[in-house]
Design a protein around this motif. Sequence first.
Motif, PDB file in Angstrom:
ATOM      1  N   UNK B 268       0.841  -1.202   0.000  1.00  0.00           N
ATOM      2  CA  UNK B 268       0.000   0.000   0.000  1.00  0.00           C
ATOM      3  C   UNK B 268       0.875   1.251   0.000  1.00  0.00           C
ATOM      4  N   UNK B 269       1.948   1.219   0.807  1.00  0.00           N
ATOM      5  CA  UNK B 269       2.856   2.362   0.887  1.00  0.00           C
ATOM      6  C   UNK B 269       3.553   2.621  -0.444  1.00  0.00           C
ATOM      7  N   UNK B 270       3.880   1.563  -1.168  1.00  0.00           N
ATOM      8  CA  UNK B 270       4.523   1.713  -2.476  1.00  0.00           C
ATOM      9  C   UNK B 270       3.573   2.378  -3.463  1.00  0.00           C
ATOM     10  N   UNK B 271       2.313   1.969  -3.434  1.00  0.00           N
ATOM     11  CA  UNK B 271       1.341   2.607  -4.333  1.00  0.00           C
ATOM     12  C   UNK B 271       1.243   4.097  -4.005  1.00  0.00           C
ATOM     13  N   UNK B 272       1.297   4.438  -2.706  1.00  0.00           N
ATOM     14  CA  UNK B 272       1.255   5.852  -2.309  1.00  0.00           C
ATOM     15  C   UNK B 272       2.496   6.600  -2.825  1.00  0.00           C
ATOM     16  N   UNK B 273       3.662   5.948  -2.705  1.00  0.00           N
ATOM     17  CA  UNK B 273       4.895   6.578  -3.191  1.00  0.00           C
ATOM     18  C   UNK B 273       4.849   6.772  -4.702  1.00  0.00           C
ATOM     19  N   UNK B 274       4.235   5.796  -5.399  1.00  0.00           N
ATOM     20  CA  UNK B 274       4.130   5.917  -6.851  1.00  0.00           C
ATOM     21  C   UNK B 274       3.140   7.021  -7.236  1.00  0.00           C
ATOM     22  N   UNK B 275       2.067   7.125  -6.461  1.00  0.00           N
ATOM     23  CA  UNK B 275       1.101   8.202  -6.701  1.00  0.00           C
ATOM     24  C   UNK B 275       1.772   9.566  -6.545  1.00  0.00           C
ATOM     25  N   UNK B 276       2.619   9.664  -5.503  1.00  0.00           N
ATOM     26  CA  UNK B 276       3.333  10.924  -5.274  1.00  0.00           C
ATOM     27  C   UNK B 276       4.345  11.182  -6.401  1.00  0.00           C
ATOM     28  N   UNK B 277       4.982  10.132  -6.878  1.00  0.00           N
ATOM     29  CA  UNK B 277       5.921  10.271  -8.001  1.00  0.00           C
ATOM     30  C   UNK B 277       5.184  10.762  -9.255  1.00  0.00           C
TER      31      UNK B 277
END
Lengths: 359, 359
Positions: B268-277
């Motif tokens: 879930x955290x990775x998806x958030x980091x990708x969204x921010x990217x």
Amino acid sequence: MQTLTVELADRSYPILIGAGLLDQGEYWRRYIPGRQVLVVSNDTIAPLYLQRTLAALDGLQTAHVILPDGEQYKTLEVLNRIFDALLDARFDRGCTVLALGGGVIGDMSGFAAACYQRGVHFLQVPTTLLAQVDSSVGGKTGVNHAAGKNMIGAFYQPRAVIADTDTLNTLPDRELAAGLAEVIKYGLIRDLPFLDWIEENLPALQARDPAALTHAIYRSCLNKAEIVGRDERESGERALLNLGHTFGHAIETGTGYGQWLHGEAVAAGTVMALDLSRRRNWLEPQDVERVVKLFQRAGLPVTAPRELATDDFLRLMAIDKKAKDGRINLVLLKELGHAVICDDTPTELLRATLDAFCC
Amino acid sequence: MQTLTVELADRSYPILIGAGLLDQGEYWRRYIPGRQVLVVSNDTIAPLYLQRTLAALDGLQTAHVILPDGEQYKTLEVLNRIFDALLDARFDRGCTVLALGGGVIGDMSGFAAACYQRGVHFLQVPTTLLAQVDSSVGGKTGVNHAAGKNMIGAFYQPRAVIADTDTLNTLPDRELAAGLAEVIKYGLIRDLPFLDWIEENLPALQARDPAALTHAIYRSCLNKAEIVGRDERESGERALLNLGHTFGHAIETGTGYGQWLHGEAVAAGTVMALDLSRRRNWLEPQDVERVVKLFQRAGLPVTAPRELATDDFLRLMAIDKKAKDGRINLVLLKELGHAVICDDTPTELLRATLDAFCC
């Protein structure tokens, strides 16, 4: 002020020794890399020196935690209070843990610094002679376990050690004497001229003369630093520093932590190690007598506690960290000023020494 | 069997990967230097593999301790039970602590090995995919504190890691998926061809095909070892491994340890980091979609837990170890297969991502 560098490659650090250093933050604040400092002290030392320490840190983001004073509080549980304080203050990886107190505070603060976020900076302000001459050098940190002393810990080096001889003015005589046991030890294991110097200057040391104390601390740390610099992880030569400690740890553990001061146990243990060295025909009776007399002048015990029998010692010594694969390594003296590590001591000689010292 | 060496100068060690290794002590007993071995396991894994492990150690002096299973038991208090066991067995400085279990057992056993008598030998036998691809490499050990995950610990390297893919046959699907989150992470941060391979071979991995698992573990460890070899103490590049972890730790802490598996929180955290990217115009929406789809196929969560609001995340992320002097470092992607560490993320973009994922 005298300065000594403990040479440990990228973990080298200075020891600053002198009168009045505590208030002279300008000499030692440079060794604090970040802006966050947690001062760890105990309820004996904090009333004396905490405010002055915080004043010397003025302008930095400081917090403090006061632990109960005593070896019996050197536990994982009390250690956790340092972590609580670091987390309450929201200190990050760049913070510094400053130990303000004796050996127990130094050992616990250093271990907390080694473990908090897997390692933050560490600064030592030792306020006992023992801590100034012993834990200042070597990076040994840790806590006790019900089953053994210093069983849980880490090797972790400070950024600097600040030894203010003025802090010894508030040290009880009994604790000054305990520190002198370790000072004498350096003379015994590798520095006979220093032993002569101590015999001559004992009254000045006992009167807490700053110049005498500064020299004794400097020379002790120098001897220890030379050994530790060659053997940081205690695989060989460093074990020489354990003269009297295998017997001493047995005394400390067997009587319950806090009954005997560490230095007192080391003094009695050293006499036992010298007695054993004599039984191996390495020392003369007058060598042993000379050291006994010095310890007695310093106000240190030279006999084992009544409550421990020979078999208690043997049992307690087997769990000591110096025991490897069941064999007992002992530090003995070939002559005064020349210690050796022996794993070949005949059990009957060891028993003879223990019998001579136990009821 | 595949073998990989983690290159860390005098602390280099091998990772042995393959089917059936647990019973083949002849391949890995050579990495146990002494004769005393404490096996640390938990009450889920011990019934499955303890007897086989002890059988493989036949002839050595063994003891074992079984801890309760679960992240909520990764505490100083439970750690002390490992020290109790070592002292009960009277194990000395030459002993080995063998971790038989997942990441929690590995982290606690490694930390116990780092601290027992200031450091004894350590061997890892990870029995979860997450532990095989993550804690196998890097030497991070430790326990949690009520105020934060992994706040207390040490960097400590094992003598060897034995990854037996057969032990994954008893791993629940949910935990296999959590391990796949970290496997996918290596593709995302630095190995796009590996990401392609995972997309293609996901069914084989989910069916626990030994050859596919061996390749996935080998390639994951290889990627991690290359990074760790250049940055053992996490001063720079190593932080790339934390893709998704700053958000993920906030999820784990905010929901209480043990509710979300680590790998689930990282997904879930990775998806958030990708969204921010993507909000920083580094990724295209279809890049994010591609990764979301892969996580979903793997059975992993791709949204934040309902109970956490934007401000909860901001508060929890500030205490994360990745925060230094108050600034938040985040790992983001410049493109798929190319991660970067950023300390300049505009707060409004971070808030926009959090708002998009929180209620």
